[in-house]
Design a protein around this motif. Sequence first.
Motif, PDB file in Angstrom:
ATOM      1  N   MET A   1      11.789  60.229 -59.823  1.00  0.00           N
ATOM      2  CA  MET A   1      10.545  59.552 -59.542  1.00  0.00           C
ATOM      3  C   MET A   1       9.669  59.578 -60.795  1.00  0.00           C
ATOM      4  O   MET A   1       9.606  60.568 -61.500  1.00  0.00           O
ATOM      5  CB  MET A   1       9.803  60.249 -58.401  1.00  0.00           C
ATOM      6  N   THR A   2       9.006  58.481 -61.041  1.00  0.00           N
ATOM      7  CA  THR A   2       8.049  58.388 -62.134  1.00  0.00           C
ATOM      8  C   THR A   2       6.670  58.187 -61.530  1.00  0.00           C
ATOM      9  O   THR A   2       6.520  57.454 -60.558  1.00  0.00           O
ATOM     10  CB  THR A   2       8.376  57.192 -63.047  1.00  0.00           C
ATOM     11  N   ILE A   3       5.680  58.838 -62.081  1.00  0.00           N
ATOM     12  CA  ILE A   3       4.306  58.675 -61.605  1.00  0.00           C
ATOM     13  C   ILE A   3       3.422  58.320 -62.798  1.00  0.00           C
ATOM     14  O   ILE A   3       3.640  58.805 -63.907  1.00  0.00           O
ATOM     15  CB  ILE A   3       3.807  59.950 -60.890  1.00  0.00           C
ATOM     16  N   HIS A   4       2.467  57.441 -62.559  1.00  0.00           N
ATOM     17  CA  HIS A   4       1.518  57.029 -63.589  1.00  0.00           C
ATOM     18  C   HIS A   4       0.115  57.256 -63.063  1.00  0.00           C
ATOM     19  O   HIS A   4      -0.146  57.021 -61.891  1.00  0.00           O
ATOM     20  CB  HIS A   4       1.650  55.537 -63.920  1.00  0.00           C
ATOM     21  N   THR A   5      -0.759  57.696 -63.919  1.00  0.00           N
ATOM     22  CA  THR A   5      -2.173  57.769 -63.580  1.00  0.00           C
ATOM     23  C   THR A   5      -2.840  56.560 -64.207  1.00  0.00           C
ATOM     24  O   THR A   5      -2.720  56.335 -65.410  1.00  0.00           O
ATOM     25  CB  THR A   5      -2.798  59.060 -64.120  1.00  0.00           C
TER      26      THR A   5
END
Length: 141
Positions: A1-5
């Motif tokens: 999983m990749t998460i971006h703010t």
Amino acid sequence: MTIHTTPHLNFRGDARAALEFYQGVFGGQLVAISYADAHRATDPAEADQILFGSVTSHDGFRIMAYDVPSAKAYAPGTIPVFVSVRGTDAAAITGYWEKLAEGATVVEPLATSPWSPLYGMLTDRFGVTWVLDVEVAWDAA
């Protein structure tokens, strides 16, 4: 999983102009869905305002924005958020700074700082405060 703010900016009628400006600074793809486009307009005078908007560039810049409808309270506050743009290329950071500085108020000039060879802070013509700097590895020694 990749998460971006991703910073999400709220405006009162200026979201489209702000997103177009940020796209002009950072490049990338602009998405601008109006209240009319989404069939969510409750005030005909606000139908062309932005319900969902974003700019995403190849370099990783991401920002979202929308127009708060007049039926909702809107209190932007005093510098409620800074948008930080960090990179390793001083020329690119300087280029972003020069574009963002058009019509802006400089809080800290773009210059050497104790933590970065290049750091600056400005509040753009839309009232958003930006921090730009060249990222370096931290050495606590």
